[in-house]
Design a protein around this motif. Structure first.
Motif, PDB file in Angstrom:
ATOM      1  N   ARG A 203       0.828  -1.212   0.000  1.00 46.84           N
ATOM      2  CA  ARG A 203       0.000   0.000   0.000  1.00 46.84           C
ATOM      3  C   ARG A 203       0.859   1.257   0.000  1.00 46.84           C
ATOM      4  NH1 ARG A 203      -5.382  -0.919   1.402  1.00 46.84           N
ATOM      5  NH2 ARG A 203      -5.774  -3.017   2.208  1.00 46.84           N
ATOM      6  N   SER A 204       0.453   2.231  -0.797  1.00 50.34           N
ATOM      7  CA  SER A 204       1.059   3.560  -0.708  1.00 50.34           C
ATOM      8  C   SER A 204       0.156   4.354   0.237  1.00 50.34           C
ATOM      9  CB  SER A 204       1.147   4.216  -2.087  1.00 50.34           C
ATOM     10  OG  SER A 204      -0.127   4.284  -2.700  1.00 50.34           O
TER      11      SER A 204
ATOM     12  N   ASP B 107       0.356   7.585   1.623  1.00 44.12           N
ATOM     13  CA  ASP B 107       0.070   9.011   1.560  1.00 44.12           C
ATOM     14  C   ASP B 107       0.226   9.582   0.164  1.00 44.12           C
ATOM     15  OD1 ASP B 107       3.244   9.871   3.182  1.00 44.12           O
ATOM     16  OD2 ASP B 107       2.745   8.565   1.503  1.00 44.12           O
ATOM     17  N   PHE B 108       0.192   8.719  -0.830  1.00 47.83           N
ATOM     18  CA  PHE B 108       0.222   9.193  -2.200  1.00 47.83           C
ATOM     19  C   PHE B 108      -0.404   8.134  -3.096  1.00 47.83           C
ATOM     20  CE2 PHE B 108       3.722   6.729  -4.186  1.00 47.83           C
ATOM     21  CZ  PHE B 108       4.278   6.141  -3.072  1.00 47.83           C
ATOM     22  N   GLN B 109      -0.761   8.557  -4.280  1.00 46.24           N
ATOM     23  CA  GLN B 109      -1.351   7.630  -5.237  1.00 46.24           C
ATOM     24  C   GLN B 109      -0.258   7.106  -6.169  1.00 46.24           C
ATOM     25  OE1 GLN B 109      -4.537   9.974  -6.981  1.00 46.24           O
ATOM     26  NE2 GLN B 109      -6.003   9.028  -5.601  1.00 46.24           N
ATOM     27  N   ALA B 110      -0.205   5.814  -6.276  1.00 44.74           N
ATOM     28  CA  ALA B 110       0.848   5.185  -7.082  1.00 44.74           C
ATOM     29  C   ALA B 110       0.234   4.581  -8.334  1.00 44.74           C
ATOM     30  CB  ALA B 110       1.552   4.112  -6.266  1.00 44.74           C
ATOM     31  N   THR B 111       0.488   5.208  -9.445  1.00 41.45           N
ATOM     32  CA  THR B 111      -0.031   4.658 -10.683  1.00 41.45           C
ATOM     33  C   THR B 111       0.693   3.372 -11.063  1.00 41.45           C
ATOM     34  OG1 THR B 111       1.482   6.119 -11.857  1.00 41.45           O
ATOM     35  CG2 THR B 111      -0.780   6.860 -11.634  1.00 41.45           C
TER      36      THR B 111
ATOM     37  N   GLU C  85      -2.320   0.446 -12.208  1.00 46.86           N
ATOM     38  CA  GLU C  85      -3.678   0.381 -11.678  1.00 46.86           C
ATOM     39  C   GLU C  85      -4.676   0.119 -12.798  1.00 46.86           C
ATOM     40  OE1 GLU C  85      -6.016   3.209 -12.054  1.00 46.86           O
ATOM     41  OE2 GLU C  85      -7.596   2.153 -10.975  1.00 46.86           O
TER      42      GLU C  85
ATOM     43  N   HIS D  14      -3.655  -4.961  -9.141  1.00 45.52           N
ATOM     44  CA  HIS D  14      -3.444  -3.550  -8.765  1.00 45.52           C
ATOM     45  C   HIS D  14      -4.787  -2.859  -8.921  1.00 45.52           C
ATOM     46  CE1 HIS D  14      -0.417   0.046  -9.150  1.00 45.52           C
ATOM     47  NE2 HIS D  14      -1.436   0.326  -8.372  1.00 45.52           N
TER      48      HIS D  14
ATOM     49  N   SER E 182      -6.390  -0.582  -7.096  1.00 39.91           N
ATOM     50  CA  SER E 182      -6.599   0.844  -6.824  1.00 39.91           C
ATOM     51  C   SER E 182      -5.251   1.555  -6.874  1.00 39.91           C
ATOM     52  CB  SER E 182      -7.234   1.043  -5.449  1.00 39.91           C
ATOM     53  OG  SER E 182      -6.272   0.855  -4.431  1.00 39.91           O
ATOM     54  N   LEU E 183      -5.297   2.864  -6.774  1.00 43.35           N
ATOM     55  CA  LEU E 183      -4.063   3.652  -6.856  1.00 43.35           C
ATOM     56  C   LEU E 183      -3.228   3.572  -5.589  1.00 43.35           C
ATOM     57  CD1 LEU E 183      -5.376   6.829  -8.715  1.00 43.35           C
ATOM     58  CD2 LEU E 183      -3.759   5.150  -9.590  1.00 43.35           C
ATOM     59  N   THR E 184      -3.719   2.861  -4.592  1.00 39.43           N
ATOM     60  CA  THR E 184      -2.957   2.748  -3.345  1.00 39.43           C
ATOM     61  C   THR E 184      -2.715   1.310  -2.927  1.00 39.43           C
ATOM     62  OG1 THR E 184      -4.973   2.906  -2.028  1.00 39.43           O
ATOM     63  CG2 THR E 184      -3.802   4.969  -2.477  1.00 39.43           C
TER      64      THR E 184
END
Lengths: 116, 111
Positions: free
Chosen positions: A24-25, A27-31, A52, A71, A73-75
């Motif tokens: 999981r990321s 505090d940011f969105q990880a594409t 994602e 993947h 979601s973005l997190t």
């Protein structure tokens, strides 16, 4: 900022079972997220790259049916080691990119898998 | 093929001595290189990237395209510098830009 977590931090399982590892990321969105494998005292070997909402891109020699990557979601990205065998015992590390320039990656703490 | 080579598996120095961790690369094009560090029982973290041309914890690294090198240097090693150091090369693939790592060099600084 730019914290990546992994769960669980270590897992022991019986041969033939499947194990899911979460990345999981926080505090940011990880594409884009990456999964690496590290053998003792060796370097990190890239297993696959996941974006994602799309299928993961696996490196040569990595069995996509054995190492399922999602993947959703973005997190969150997950790695499932299916029908694990002792040779799958390793340290699995994920990383996430997309925050400070596309090439910068932030690494999770890793998950140690031991298959008995 | 893209490749990163770290020829030294282990580098042992005394506190206060200069340090140079070697990294050579093979890449067609203009590379962007990184040094990552992994302290004992900690996750891999970015130390520095050549494009920012900064000095982190006293470490610097200069990209030498003629020698295809990106050696990591520090004039005076400290005990807290003891760690595993990886040189990494971003390489585009179908899905994104992945990192190719060298095999790593363990730096051991003793007093």
């Amino acid at each position: 900022g730019a914290v990546v977590s992994q769960h669980p931090s270590w897992v022991i399982c019986k041969s033939g079972t499947s194990v899911k590892i979460e990345c999981r990321s926080l505090d940011f969105q990880a594409t884009t997220m990456f999964w690496y494998r590290q053998f003792p005292k060796q370097s990190l070997m890239l297993m696959a790259t996941s974006n994602e909402g799309s299928k993961a891109t696996y490196e040569q020699g990595v069995e996509k049916d054995k190492f399922l990557i999602n993947h959703a979601s973005l997190t969150l990205s997950t790695l499932t080691v299916t029908s694990a065998h002792p040779e799958d015992s390793s340290f699995y590390i994920c990383s996430a990119g997309g925050l400070a320039g596309k090439e910068t990656q932030y690494f999770g703490p890793g998950t140690r898998l031991l298959v008995l | 093929a893209q490749r990163v080579t770290q020829p030294e598996k282990l580098l042992s120095v005394f506190k206060g001595a200069p340090v140079e961790l070697k990294c050579n690369y093979s890449y067609s094009g203009s590379p962007e290189l990184f040094w990552y560090v992994q302290y004992s029982r900690q996750r891999l973290q970015l130390l520095l990237r050549h494009i920012s041309r900064e000095s982190i914890k006293g470490f610097t690294a200069d990209l030498n395209k003629g020698e295809t090198s990106f050696h990591l240097k520090k004039p005076f090693a400290q005990e807290e510098d003891s760690a595993m150091y990886y040189c990494a090369l971003p390489t585009p693939n179908q899905a994104g830009t992945a990192l190719i790592f060298g095999k790593g060099t363990t730096l051991s600084v003793s007093s």
